[in-house]
Design a protein around this motif. Structure first.
Motif, mmCIF file in Angstrom:
data_model
loop_
_atom_site.group_PDB
_atom_site.id
_atom_site.type_symbol
_atom_site.label_atom_id
_atom_site.label_comp_id
_atom_site.label_asym_id
_atom_site.label_seq_id
_atom_site.Cartn_x
_atom_site.Cartn_y
_atom_site.Cartn_z
ATOM 1 N N LYS A 191 0.943 -1.234 0.019
ATOM 2 C CA LYS A 191 -0.090 -0.065 0.238
ATOM 3 C C LYS A 191 0.820 1.256 -0.108
ATOM 4 O O LYS A 191 0.446 2.157 -0.711
ATOM 5 C CB LYS A 191 -0.783 -0.068 1.309
ATOM 6 C CG LYS A 191 -1.868 -1.085 1.065
ATOM 7 C CD LYS A 191 -2.878 -1.061 2.363
ATOM 8 C CE LYS A 191 -4.113 -1.656 2.269
ATOM 9 N NZ LYS A 191 -4.914 -2.146 3.295
ATOM 10 N N LEU A 192 1.932 1.400 0.502
ATOM 11 C CA LEU A 192 2.828 2.334 0.875
ATOM 12 C C LEU A 192 3.473 2.848 -0.574
ATOM 13 O O LEU A 192 3.703 3.812 -1.173
ATOM 14 C CB LEU A 192 4.020 2.088 1.776
ATOM 15 C CG LEU A 192 3.526 2.332 3.211
ATOM 16 C CD1 LEU A 192 4.626 1.867 4.245
ATOM 17 C CD2 LEU A 192 3.263 3.637 3.777
ATOM 18 N N MET A 193 4.299 1.562 -1.310
ATOM 19 C CA MET A 193 4.568 1.577 -2.526
ATOM 20 C C MET A 193 3.505 2.063 -3.537
ATOM 21 O O MET A 193 3.964 2.943 -4.404
ATOM 22 C CB MET A 193 5.071 0.238 -2.872
ATOM 23 C CG MET A 193 6.531 -0.121 -2.022
ATOM 24 S SD MET A 193 7.496 -1.217 -2.546
ATOM 25 C CE MET A 193 6.232 -2.600 -2.696
ATOM 26 N N ALA A 194 2.241 1.688 -3.517
ATOM 27 C CA ALA A 194 1.201 2.113 -4.494
ATOM 28 C C ALA A 194 1.003 3.559 -4.246
ATOM 29 O O ALA A 194 0.757 4.297 -5.111
ATOM 30 C CB ALA A 194 0.035 1.145 -4.131
ATOM 31 N N GLY A 195 1.088 3.999 -3.039
ATOM 32 C CA GLY A 195 0.470 5.328 -2.770
ATOM 33 C C GLY A 195 1.787 6.516 -3.222
ATOM 34 O O GLY A 195 1.116 7.604 -3.450
ATOM 35 N N VAL A 196 2.829 6.097 -3.635
ATOM 36 C CA VAL A 196 3.790 6.881 -4.218
ATOM 37 C C VAL A 196 4.176 6.689 -5.872
ATOM 38 O O VAL A 196 4.849 6.933 -6.207
ATOM 39 C CB VAL A 196 5.005 6.911 -3.441
ATOM 40 C CG1 VAL A 196 4.878 7.769 -2.154
ATOM 41 C CG2 VAL A 196 5.778 5.623 -3.675
ATOM 42 N N GLY A 197 3.222 5.610 -6.288
ATOM 43 C CA GLY A 197 3.321 5.411 -7.603
ATOM 44 C C GLY A 197 4.274 4.242 -8.108
ATOM 45 O O GLY A 197 4.678 3.965 -9.168
ATOM 46 N N PHE A 198 4.563 3.342 -7.056
ATOM 47 C CA PHE A 198 5.565 2.332 -7.460
ATOM 48 C C PHE A 198 4.956 1.058 -8.355
ATOM 49 O O PHE A 198 5.473 0.727 -9.205
ATOM 50 C CB PHE A 198 6.192 1.499 -6.254
ATOM 51 C CG PHE A 198 7.298 2.009 -5.526
ATOM 52 C CD1 PHE A 198 8.688 2.303 -6.594
ATOM 53 C CD2 PHE A 198 7.509 2.399 -4.258
ATOM 54 C CE1 PHE A 198 9.603 2.548 -6.116
ATOM 55 C CE2 PHE A 198 8.837 2.877 -3.766
ATOM 56 C CZ PHE A 198 9.686 3.023 -4.440
ATOM 57 N N LEU A 199 3.609 0.906 -8.068
ATOM 58 C CA LEU A 199 2.897 0.106 -8.793
ATOM 59 C C LEU A 199 2.287 0.545 -9.960
ATOM 60 O O LEU A 199 1.644 1.898 -9.919
ATOM 61 C CB LEU A 199 1.661 -0.574 -7.908
ATOM 62 C CG LEU A 199 2.420 -0.971 -6.553
ATOM 63 C CD1 LEU A 199 1.257 -1.782 -5.693
ATOM 64 C CD2 LEU A 199 3.536 -2.291 -6.910
ATOM 65 N N GLY A 200 2.342 0.078 -11.153
ATOM 66 C CA GLY A 200 1.596 0.561 -12.020
ATOM 67 C C GLY A 200 2.513 1.808 -12.822
ATOM 68 O O GLY A 200 2.186 2.562 -13.726
ATOM 69 N N MET A 201 3.763 1.744 -12.435
ATOM 70 C CA MET A 201 4.700 2.815 -13.223
ATOM 71 C C MET A 201 4.455 2.648 -14.673
ATOM 72 O O MET A 201 4.759 3.897 -15.391
ATOM 73 C CB MET A 201 6.011 2.666 -12.934
ATOM 74 C CG MET A 201 6.407 3.255 -11.643
ATOM 75 S SD MET A 201 8.280 3.020 -11.126
ATOM 76 C CE MET A 201 8.260 1.490 -10.078
ATOM 77 N N GLY A 202 4.455 1.465 -15.327
ATOM 78 C CA GLY A 202 4.614 1.478 -16.833
ATOM 79 C C GLY A 202 3.338 1.556 -17.367
ATOM 80 O O GLY A 202 3.262 1.217 -18.725
ATOM 81 N N HIS A 203 2.215 1.703 -16.679
ATOM 82 C CA HIS A 203 0.791 1.633 -17.225
ATOM 83 C C HIS A 203 0.208 2.893 -17.493
ATOM 84 O O HIS A 203 0.776 3.868 -16.569
ATOM 85 C CB HIS A 203 0.072 0.603 -16.430
ATOM 86 C CG HIS A 203 0.387 -0.787 -16.084
ATOM 87 N ND1 HIS A 203 0.291 -1.672 -17.062
ATOM 88 C CD2 HIS A 203 1.291 -1.311 -15.051
ATOM 89 C CE1 HIS A 203 0.988 -2.914 -16.756
ATOM 90 N NE2 HIS A 203 1.316 -2.537 -15.635
ATOM 91 N N ASP A 204 -0.612 3.118 -18.603
ATOM 92 C CA ASP A 204 -1.266 4.391 -18.851
ATOM 93 C C ASP A 204 -2.012 4.827 -17.832
ATOM 94 O O ASP A 204 -2.640 3.776 -16.794
ATOM 95 C CB ASP A 204 -2.106 4.011 -20.282
ATOM 96 C CG ASP A 204 -2.390 5.410 -20.686
ATOM 97 O OD1 ASP A 204 -3.490 5.961 -20.387
ATOM 98 O OD2 ASP A 204 -1.537 5.809 -21.593
ATOM 99 N N GLU A 205 -2.180 6.209 -17.568
ATOM 100 C CA GLU A 205 -3.087 6.648 -16.410
ATOM 101 C C GLU A 205 -4.500 6.225 -16.588
ATOM 102 O O GLU A 205 -5.004 6.119 -15.600
ATOM 103 C CB GLU A 205 -3.015 8.216 -16.428
ATOM 104 C CG GLU A 205 -1.546 8.608 -16.046
ATOM 105 C CD GLU A 205 -1.275 10.203 -16.065
ATOM 106 O OE1 GLU A 205 -2.285 10.746 -16.239
ATOM 107 O OE2 GLU A 205 -0.179 10.212 -16.144
#
Length: 80
Positions: free
Chosen positions: A48-62
């Motif tokens: 959850k912490l990593m997702a909160g700063v954008g670690f997850l989904g970095m290469g995916h379109d907004e």
């Protein structure tokens, strides 16, 4: 050729390292020594912490919930 980070890349670098250093890294030893149920809980919190700063989904379109970061920002996030 200019190899300097763009302002956005520099901001992302600081944001990623701040979360890793201040929030994730201190939990490493706790994870090593914790019981199974506590480990599951801590890992979920880390995700959850990593997702909160954008670690997850970095290469995916907004449009799909990602942050659409460029490859340099993705490499910076994966480097310690």
């Amino acid at each position: 050729m200019n190899y300097d980070l763009t302002p956005e890349q520099f901001i992302n670098k600081r944001k990623f390292f701040k979360v890793l250093h201040e929030r994730i890294e201190p939990r490493a030893q706790i994870l090593d020594e914790a019981e199974h149920e506590e480990v599951k809980k801590l890992i979920k919190e880390n995700i959850k912490l990593m997702a909160g700063v954008g670690f997850l989904g970095m290469g995916h379109d907004e449009a799909y919930g990602g942050t659409n970061l460029d490859l340099i920002s993705q490499a910076i996030a994966g480097k310690k």
